[in-house]
Design an enzyme around this catalytic site. Sequence first.
Site, PDB file in Angstrom:
ATOM      1  N   ASN A 240      15.391  57.331  81.761  1.00 33.30           N
ATOM      2  CA  ASN A 240      14.836  55.971  81.763  1.00 33.30           C
ATOM      3  C   ASN A 240      15.223  55.206  80.500  1.00 33.30           C
ATOM      4  OD1 ASN A 240      13.729  55.969  84.246  1.00 33.30           O
ATOM      5  ND2 ASN A 240      11.614  56.231  83.618  1.00 33.30           N
ATOM      6  N   CYS A 292       7.692  51.767  84.503  1.00 31.54           N
ATOM      7  CA  CYS A 292       8.249  52.985  83.885  1.00 31.54           C
ATOM      8  C   CYS A 292       8.990  52.771  82.565  1.00 31.54           C
ATOM      9  CB  CYS A 292       9.182  53.678  84.865  1.00 31.54           C
ATOM     10  SG  CYS A 292       8.302  54.350  86.271  1.00 31.54           S
TER      11      CYS A 292
HETATM   12  N1  LIG Z   1       6.323  53.945  90.255  1.00 33.15           N
HETATM   13  C1  LIG Z   1       7.531  54.387  90.022  1.00 33.15           C
HETATM   14  O1  LIG Z   1       8.524  53.723  90.323  1.00 33.15           O
HETATM   15  C2  LIG Z   1       7.743  55.736  89.390  1.00 33.15           C
HETATM   16  C3  LIG Z   1       9.022  56.322  89.442  1.00 33.15           C
HETATM   17  C4  LIG Z   1       9.203  57.563  88.866  1.00 33.15           C
HETATM   18  C5  LIG Z   1       8.137  58.188  88.221  1.00 33.15           C
HETATM   19  N2  LIG Z   1       6.927  57.598  88.182  1.00 33.15           N
HETATM   20  C6  LIG Z   1       5.835  58.311  87.513  1.00 33.15           C
HETATM   21  O2  LIG Z   1       5.014  58.902  88.519  1.00 33.15           O
HETATM   22  C7  LIG Z   1       3.634  58.870  88.107  1.00 33.15           C
HETATM   23  C8  LIG Z   1       2.809  58.139  89.148  1.00 33.15           C
HETATM   24  O3  LIG Z   1       3.242  56.789  89.160  1.00 33.15           O
HETATM   25  P1  LIG Z   1       2.756  55.771  90.290  1.00 33.15           P
HETATM   26  O4  LIG Z   1       3.527  54.532  90.090  1.00 33.15           O
HETATM   27  O5  LIG Z   1       2.767  56.459  91.606  1.00 33.15           O
HETATM   28  O6  LIG Z   1       1.233  55.560  89.816  1.00 33.15           O
HETATM   29  P2  LIG Z   1       0.093  54.770  90.570  1.00 33.15           P
HETATM   30  O7  LIG Z   1      -0.771  54.240  89.510  1.00 33.15           O
HETATM   31  O8  LIG Z   1       0.680  53.876  91.613  1.00 33.15           O
HETATM   32  O9  LIG Z   1      -0.706  55.908  91.369  1.00 33.15           O
HETATM   33  C9  LIG Z   1      -1.496  56.874  90.769  1.00 33.15           C
HETATM   34  C10 LIG Z   1      -2.583  57.273  91.776  1.00 33.15           C
HETATM   35  O10 LIG Z   1      -3.286  58.400  91.257  1.00 33.15           O
HETATM   36  C11 LIG Z   1      -4.651  58.261  91.571  1.00 33.15           C
HETATM   37  N3  LIG Z   1      -5.425  59.141  90.681  1.00 33.15           N
HETATM   38  C12 LIG Z   1      -5.676  59.001  89.360  1.00 33.15           C
HETATM   39  N4  LIG Z   1      -6.389  60.059  88.895  1.00 33.15           N
HETATM   40  C13 LIG Z   1      -6.587  60.881  89.951  1.00 33.15           C
HETATM   41  C14 LIG Z   1      -7.243  62.135  90.112  1.00 33.15           C
HETATM   42  N5  LIG Z   1      -7.811  62.761  89.093  1.00 33.15           N
HETATM   43  N6  LIG Z   1      -7.276  62.694  91.342  1.00 33.15           N
HETATM   44  C15 LIG Z   1      -6.692  62.070  92.395  1.00 33.15           C
HETATM   45  N7  LIG Z   1      -6.047  60.885  92.301  1.00 33.15           N
HETATM   46  C16 LIG Z   1      -5.985  60.305  91.089  1.00 33.15           C
HETATM   47  C17 LIG Z   1      -4.905  56.772  91.372  1.00 33.15           C
HETATM   48  O11 LIG Z   1      -6.094  56.351  92.027  1.00 33.15           O
HETATM   49  C18 LIG Z   1      -3.634  56.167  91.989  1.00 33.15           C
HETATM   50  O12 LIG Z   1      -3.789  55.928  93.369  1.00 33.15           O
HETATM   51  C19 LIG Z   1       3.625  58.207  86.728  1.00 33.15           C
HETATM   52  O13 LIG Z   1       3.650  59.208  85.754  1.00 33.15           O
HETATM   53  C20 LIG Z   1       4.909  57.420  86.720  1.00 33.15           C
HETATM   54  O14 LIG Z   1       5.412  57.234  85.419  1.00 33.15           O
HETATM   55  C21 LIG Z   1       6.699  56.389  88.758  1.00 33.15           C
END
Ligand SMILES: NC(=O)c1ccc[n+]([C@@H]2O[C@H](COP(=O)([O-])OP(=O)(O)OC[C@H]3O[C@@H](n4cnc5c(N)ncnc54)[C@H](O)[C@@H]3O)[C@@H](O)[C@H]2O)c1
Length: 463
Positions: A240, A292
């Site tokens: 990234n 990200c």
């Molecule tokens: N969005 C992207 O494009 C992308 C790409 C690659 C990596 N990532 C990484 O992946 C991870 C997730 O990103 P995202 O965009 O999907 O996040 P997001 O915020 O869209 O989703 C996270 C989800 O986790 C849930 N959550 C939080 N704590 C919880 C728990 N204890 N038990 C159950 N559910 C719980 C939240 O309610 C939410 O729905 C991050 O670390 C991010 O950096 C994201």
Amino acid sequence: MDVCVIGAGYVGLVTSACLAYFGNKVVAVDVDERRLTTLRSGNIPFFEPGLEEFVKHGTSSGTLEFTADLASAVKRSDIVFIAVGTPSKPDGEPDLSQVMSAAKAIGGALDESRRRIIVNKSTVPVGSGNWVDMLVSQGLQAVQAVPARSAKVHAPSFSVVSNPEFLREGCAIIDSLYPDRILVGAGDDESVERMRQLYKPILDQTFEAPKFAPRPAQFEAVPFVVSDIPSAEMIKYSANAFLAMKISFANEMSGLCEKVGADISQVMRGIGLDSRIGSKFLNAGIGWGGSCFGKDINALIEVSREYNCLTTLLEATISVNKRQRMTVITKLQEELKIIKGRTVGLLGLSFKPDTDDLRDAPSLTIAAQLIKMGAEVKVFDPVSMEVCARMNPQLEVVYCQDVAELASGSDALVLITEWDEFRHADWLSLGESMRRPILIDGRNFLSEQTLRSAGFVYRGIGR
Ligand SMILES: NC(=O)c1ccc[n+]([C@@H]2O[C@H](COP(=O)([O-])OP(=O)(O)OC[C@H]3O[C@@H](n4cnc5c(N)ncnc54)[C@H](O)[C@@H]3O)[C@@H](O)[C@H]2O)c1
């Protein structure tokens, strides 16, 4: 396999739907009841092309379900993914509280019925593999109420692996089914083999491609990259940081191109054709945003500080990006002279097209700065206005129904997001409805010739 995915956000939901599509029994867990209700009623809580169909395929074939009950989901699973959010704290450090609570809850739910693999899919700083292992053990000890020393001896068996996600919002399903690589960082061969089995349909491309996500031509197999856990964690952050650095490089060069009379698009095309450089992520504009890049670079800087390592390039990448967002304001000043009392229309809000994600979106910084300078700001985005109004109630902008309403009576338009429909707008009539037909193209996305022949003063970036 029986799979549990904790976190039904962009990454968790796409991962769940994807693994369910291959016939695994997947249960997606989330703490957000509203999100679960939306999902159970067949809707998707955010905008991602094709995802609704993909999720429906899983729920209707009985391979995908949603729950808030983490413990029972973990108990019936062989593989448990952690895909919760890791946002930035105000100081740039990653907020790992969601990972912490998920890992402890997993520990509390483990039993001895099978050996489980706990997969870190969330983007986490180097060392998090060890840390999650410790948290799971602590969760386990808390329910077993046995002395810490002996707990590990009697503990249900588990291993932690790192499996970073590289999908891009807007084409998340395509990226998941046809990725450039699948990366697994692990400390033991058995875990690597089970992860290879789980991903076999993608690695060998043996699944039938869904209609809404056809397999790209000549796409045959996917590299399975195996590393130790710290290296996998570093790969994700470095990837990234490198992508963001490429964009910041193009943006830094764009400033000089404007001064010397060169065209950044031609310059970047010329350098990108060099196979050592590559042509992607060299578009000059108002810079990167999204959930990200910023947070991951900040997290990498924080870790580097802990180890007394210099982060000159990382810091420059961020500072160029911050500065770049303001270039459209400078151009507006050059064209309008006075910003106070002017009406400026923003074409697009999301940080990129095909998503409604507004995390770290340049639009928000630019709108806030224009308002601070005394302008009235109108906005139009095909999908993210509702999210914007909900998440930023303090942002005093005028939401418009379409591009025509945005342009009408405006002193200038600024293109923020490369939504395809902006390309096909009726620029002649839009220009006629404006107070001044000025367009600042923050993404070098529109045709300068089309805009000029429609009577616009057109300003791109680095041209
Ligand atoms: N969005 C992207 O494009 C992308 C790409 C690659 C990596 N990532 C990484 O992946 C991870 C997730 O990103 P995202 O965009 O999907 O996040 P997001 O915020 O869209 O989703 C996270 C989800 O986790 C849930 N959550 C939080 N704590 C919880 C728990 N204890 N038990 C159950 N559910 C719980 C939240 O309610 C939410 O729905 C991050 O670390 C991010 O950096 C994201």
